[in-house]
Design a protein around this motif. Structure first.
Motif, PDB file in Angstrom:
ATOM      1  N   SER A 248      -0.705   8.707 -59.657  1.00 18.92           N
ATOM      2  CA  SER A 248      -0.094   8.328 -60.941  1.00 18.92           C
ATOM      3  C   SER A 248      -0.957   7.264 -61.625  1.00 18.92           C
ATOM      4  N   GLY A 249      -1.593   6.392 -60.823  1.00 16.87           N
ATOM      5  CA  GLY A 249      -2.525   5.406 -61.389  1.00 16.87           C
ATOM      6  C   GLY A 249      -3.704   6.089 -62.067  1.00 16.87           C
ATOM      7  N   ILE A 250      -4.289   7.073 -61.374  1.00 18.28           N
ATOM      8  CA  ILE A 250      -5.463   7.768 -61.923  1.00 18.28           C
ATOM      9  C   ILE A 250      -5.079   8.542 -63.190  1.00 18.28           C
ATOM     10  N   MET A 251      -3.929   9.226 -63.143  1.00 18.28           N
ATOM     11  CA  MET A 251      -3.501  10.011 -64.313  1.00 18.28           C
ATOM     12  C   MET A 251      -3.266   9.099 -65.526  1.00 18.28           C
ATOM     13  N   SER A 252      -2.673   7.926 -65.267  1.00 14.54           N
ATOM     14  CA  SER A 252      -2.425   6.981 -66.371  1.00 14.54           C
ATOM     15  C   SER A 252      -3.740   6.463 -66.948  1.00 14.54           C
ATOM     16  N   VAL A 253      -4.679   6.116 -66.064  1.00 13.19           N
ATOM     17  CA  VAL A 253      -5.992   5.625 -66.529  1.00 13.19           C
ATOM     18  C   VAL A 253      -6.669   6.708 -67.372  1.00 13.19           C
ATOM     19  N   ASN A 254      -6.443   7.978 -66.990  1.00  9.37           N
ATOM     20  CA  ASN A 254      -7.050   9.089 -67.733  1.00  9.37           C
ATOM     21  C   ASN A 254      -6.292   9.425 -69.019  1.00  9.37           C
ATOM     22  N   GLY A 255      -5.350   8.566 -69.403  1.00  8.66           N
ATOM     23  CA  GLY A 255      -4.688   8.757 -70.686  1.00  8.66           C
ATOM     24  C   GLY A 255      -3.475   9.667 -70.674  1.00  8.66           C
ATOM     25  N   LYS A 256      -3.013  10.064 -69.484  1.00 10.41           N
ATOM     26  CA  LYS A 256      -1.822  10.926 -69.419  1.00 10.41           C
ATOM     27  C   LYS A 256      -0.554  10.067 -69.533  1.00 10.41           C
ATOM     28  N   LYS A 257       0.509  10.667 -70.090  1.00 13.54           N
ATOM     29  CA  LYS A 257       1.796   9.979 -70.173  1.00 13.54           C
ATOM     30  C   LYS A 257       2.563  10.294 -68.885  1.00 13.54           C
ATOM     31  N   VAL A 258       2.832   9.244 -68.087  1.00 10.02           N
ATOM     32  CA  VAL A 258       3.368   9.457 -66.733  1.00 10.02           C
ATOM     33  C   VAL A 258       4.751   8.815 -66.572  1.00 10.02           C
ATOM     34  N   LEU A 259       5.676   9.581 -65.958  1.00  9.64           N
ATOM     35  CA  LEU A 259       6.972   9.021 -65.539  1.00  9.64           C
ATOM     36  C   LEU A 259       7.000   9.104 -64.015  1.00  9.64           C
ATOM     37  N   HIS A 260       7.300   7.981 -63.370  1.00 10.95           N
ATOM     38  CA  HIS A 260       7.246   7.933 -61.906  1.00 10.95           C
ATOM     39  C   HIS A 260       8.611   7.496 -61.383  1.00 10.95           C
ATOM     40  N   MET A 261       9.253   8.351 -60.583  1.00  4.38           N
ATOM     41  CA  MET A 261      10.606   8.037 -60.091  1.00  4.38           C
ATOM     42  C   MET A 261      10.666   8.102 -58.566  1.00  4.38           C
ATOM     43  N   ASP A 262      11.596   7.357 -57.995  1.00  6.10           N
ATOM     44  CA  ASP A 262      11.824   7.406 -56.548  1.00  6.10           C
ATOM     45  C   ASP A 262      13.313   7.268 -56.297  1.00  6.10           C
ATOM     46  N   ARG A 263      13.832   8.077 -55.361  1.00  9.44           N
ATOM     47  CA  ARG A 263      15.270   7.994 -55.070  1.00  9.44           C
ATOM     48  C   ARG A 263      15.593   6.709 -54.298  1.00  9.44           C
ATOM     49  N   ASN A 264      14.571   6.109 -53.642  1.00  9.01           N
ATOM     50  CA  ASN A 264      14.808   4.881 -52.869  1.00  9.01           C
ATOM     51  C   ASN A 264      14.790   3.643 -53.760  1.00  9.01           C
ATOM     52  N   PRO A 265      15.425   2.559 -53.295  1.00 12.06           N
ATOM     53  CA  PRO A 265      15.399   1.326 -54.074  1.00 12.06           C
ATOM     54  C   PRO A 265      14.121   0.507 -53.841  1.00 12.06           C
ATOM     55  N   TYR A 266      13.201   1.012 -52.985  1.00 11.98           N
ATOM     56  CA  TYR A 266      11.973   0.263 -52.682  1.00 11.98           C
ATOM     57  C   TYR A 266      10.760   1.179 -52.876  1.00 11.98           C
TER      58      TYR A 266
ATOM     59  N   ALA B  29       0.823   1.206 -58.497  1.00  6.88           N
ATOM     60  CA  ALA B  29       1.932   1.341 -59.448  1.00  6.88           C
ATOM     61  C   ALA B  29       1.726   0.366 -60.609  1.00  6.88           C
ATOM     62  N   ARG B  30       1.261  -0.843 -60.301  1.00 11.31           N
ATOM     63  CA  ARG B  30       0.976  -1.810 -61.372  1.00 11.31           C
ATOM     64  C   ARG B  30      -0.101  -1.288 -62.307  1.00 11.31           C
ATOM     65  N   LEU B  31      -1.122  -0.675 -61.697  1.00 11.51           N
ATOM     66  CA  LEU B  31      -2.216  -0.108 -62.491  1.00 11.51           C
ATOM     67  C   LEU B  31      -1.647   0.916 -63.475  1.00 11.51           C
ATOM     68  N   SER B  32      -0.787   1.794 -62.966  1.00  8.82           N
ATOM     69  CA  SER B  32      -0.202   2.835 -63.802  1.00  8.82           C
ATOM     70  C   SER B  32       0.612   2.200 -64.936  1.00  8.82           C
ATOM     71  N   ALA B  33       1.370   1.141 -64.592  1.00  8.11           N
ATOM     72  CA  ALA B  33       2.212   0.485 -65.609  1.00  8.11           C
ATOM     73  C   ALA B  33       1.363  -0.152 -66.712  1.00  8.11           C
ATOM     74  N   ILE B  34       0.212  -0.737 -66.325  1.00  8.76           N
ATOM     75  CA  ILE B  34      -0.674  -1.359 -67.325  1.00  8.76           C
ATOM     76  C   ILE B  34      -1.129  -0.312 -68.333  1.00  8.76           C
ATOM     77  N   TYR B  35      -1.304   0.939 -67.848  1.00  3.61           N
ATOM     78  CA  TYR B  35      -1.762   2.006 -68.727  1.00  3.61           C
ATOM     79  C   TYR B  35      -0.591   2.788 -69.326  1.00  3.61           C
ATOM     80  N   GLY B  36       0.587   2.170 -69.361  1.00  2.00           N
ATOM     81  CA  GLY B  36       1.709   2.797 -70.064  1.00  2.00           C
ATOM     82  C   GLY B  36       2.581   3.705 -69.219  1.00  2.00           C
ATOM     83  N   GLY B  37       2.352   3.761 -67.906  1.00  2.00           N
ATOM     84  CA  GLY B  37       3.209   4.582 -67.039  1.00  2.00           C
ATOM     85  C   GLY B  37       4.604   3.968 -66.934  1.00  2.00           C
TER      86      GLY B  37
END
Length: 445
Positions: free
Chosen positions: A20-38, A239-247
């Motif tokens: 998800s980090g790589i996809m975000s850096v490459n300009g893709k619009k990414v939504l990242h979800m997890d069923r766990n709270p961690y 995950a932080r990397l992805s968030a910086i790029y708008g994930g």
């Protein structure tokens, strides 16, 4: 959430977070979800210690001798990073290293005849090692020099060996290496789990030994690195990397349905809302009908109040038990870390034993490793299925990661990441592409 995304990612394991980090850096619009709270999925670090007891259904609270629960970060999956390996490259290129601190593991050991020996990693150590006799040492040194000079692009370095054809078994014969040396070269340096590699072309093995030596050359004590506060820090860094790029990240999101139309994924439903997507990445737990089981791994987390015997009181190390030594097909690994890495209370050590399951009694299989760790204060045993996707995802555009294997480093995980990347984009994974774009709008101070 009712939006259209290029990529939706389910699960925050390391593989998913790096992609998800790589996809975000490459300009893709990414939504990242997890069923766990961690964060971390299967590759999480569990804290506080009370949560580990609950997770493994161990009755009662941890005893007072374990110190403060908050001082513990226990990895569910034990792995180290090869200093010169692919994951370190990914961390450096994406600059995720700025969120993490690493320590070099203090030593690598190998098991022979019921005892453990330091893996000789330099010429001086090889000559001083009690693993080999004098003549064997000279032959081994010659072999190491050959490997160091070997370059698959330069036939002058081959010395009559064809890297694409000559079997590794014949290379060992050429240097007249004995069985014990072959054992620790193949398993403690090239890090193979079985002996199948002996009959395969030698090029990969030689490159693996080079990776080991070059990783070792970077820091000297061992080729392995480990992040302070545990491996769970790695997925969070990406995950932080992805968030910086708008994930967009959402934890604690129950996934109700992956919506497929005409055989192709079009979205994901969670809490009554649908997020649409063109591609989906997920771990096997989100698509149980699209994966198959290819084996099992047993892992035993052991809490100790002492360093492991015969490791010169190292505060971190790896021990490899080659399969030949214990009449098995695959090696047994021990990864040990301690309070020096901010993962355990003061004076405590965490040793995690892992191997591929071969019989109906997996706990018996790892006994030789547990004997090296005695006395053990508390054990947490898990047996996990090894799951792989049934298809490549090209039709459905659902790309599924493989379960983490029994190896003690991340090279196979990185191979999986590169493989998924290629299936998703159609192009080979290029480390250069991960470099942060210089004039980023999302630049940090």
């Amino acid at each position: 959430m009712n939006e259209e995304y290029d990529v939706i990612v389910l699960g925050t394991g390391l593989t998913e977070c790096i992609l998800s980090g790589i996809m975000s850096v490459n300009g893709k619009k990414v939504l990242h979800m997890d069923r766990n709270p961690y964060y971390g999925g299967e590759s999480a670090s569990i804290t506080p210690l009370e949560d580990l007891y609950k997770r493994f259904k161990i009755p009662g609270a941890p005893p007072a001798s374990m110190g403060r629960g908050r001082d513990w970060n226990v990895d569910l999956i034990p792995k180290f990073l090869m200093a010169n390996g692919q994951l370190v490259k990914m961390l450096l290129y994406t600059e995720v290293t700025r969120y993490l601190d690493f320590k070099v593991t203090e030593g690598s050991f190998v098991y022979k005849g019921g005892k453990i020996y330091k893996v000789p990693s330099t010429e001086a150590e090889a000559l001083a090692s009690s693993l080999m006799g004098l003549f064997e040492k000279r032959r081994f040194r010659k072999f190491l020099v050959y490997v160091a000079n070997f370059d698959e692009k330069d036939p002058r370095t081959f010395e009559g060996i064809d890297p694409k054809k000559t079997a590794m078994r014949d290379v060992y014969k050429k240097f007249d290496l004995g069985q014990d040396v072959i054992d620790f070269t193949g398993h403690a340096l090239a890090l193979y789990r079985t002996d199948d590699y002996l009959d395969q072309p030698c090029c990969e093995t030689i490159n693996r030994i080079k990776l080991y030596s070059e990783s070792l050359a970077r820091y000297g004590k061992s080729p392995y690195l480990y992040p302070l506060y545990g491996l769970g820090e790695l997925p969070q860094g990406f995950a932080r990397l992805s968030a910086i790029y708008g994930g967009t990240y959402m934890l604690n999101k129950p996934i109700e349905e992956i919506i497929v139309q005409n055989g192709k994924v079009i979205g994901v439903k969670s809490e009554g809302e649908v997020a649409r997507c063109k591609q989906l990445i997920c771990d096997p737990s989100y698509v149980t009908d699209r994966v198959e089981k290819v084996g099992q791994v047993i892992r035993v987390i052991c809490i100790l109040s002492h360093p492991i015997k015969n490791t010169s009181d190292a505060n971190s190390c790896q021990i490899i038990i080659p399969q030949n030594q214990v009449n098995r097909k695959s090696d047994i690994y021990v990864c040990m870390i301690s309070s020096a890495h901010n993962v355990a209370a003061q004076g405590k050590y965490i040793a995690i034993v892992s191997t591929t399951v071969e019989t109906k009694e997996p706990e018996k299989e790892i006994r030789p490793a547990l004997e090296l760790l005695e006395p053990i204060e508390q054990k947490f045993v898990s047996i996990s299925d090894l799951l792989v996707p049934k298809d490549l995802g090209t039709e459905s555009q659902i790309f599924i990661s493989r379960t983490y294997d029994a190896t003690t480093h991340f090279e196979t995980t990185c191979d999986d990441i590169k493989d998924i990347y290629k299936r998703m984009t159609g192009s080979e994974f290029d480390f250069e592409e991960m470099k942060r774009k210089k004039n980023d709008i999302y630049g940090e101070d």
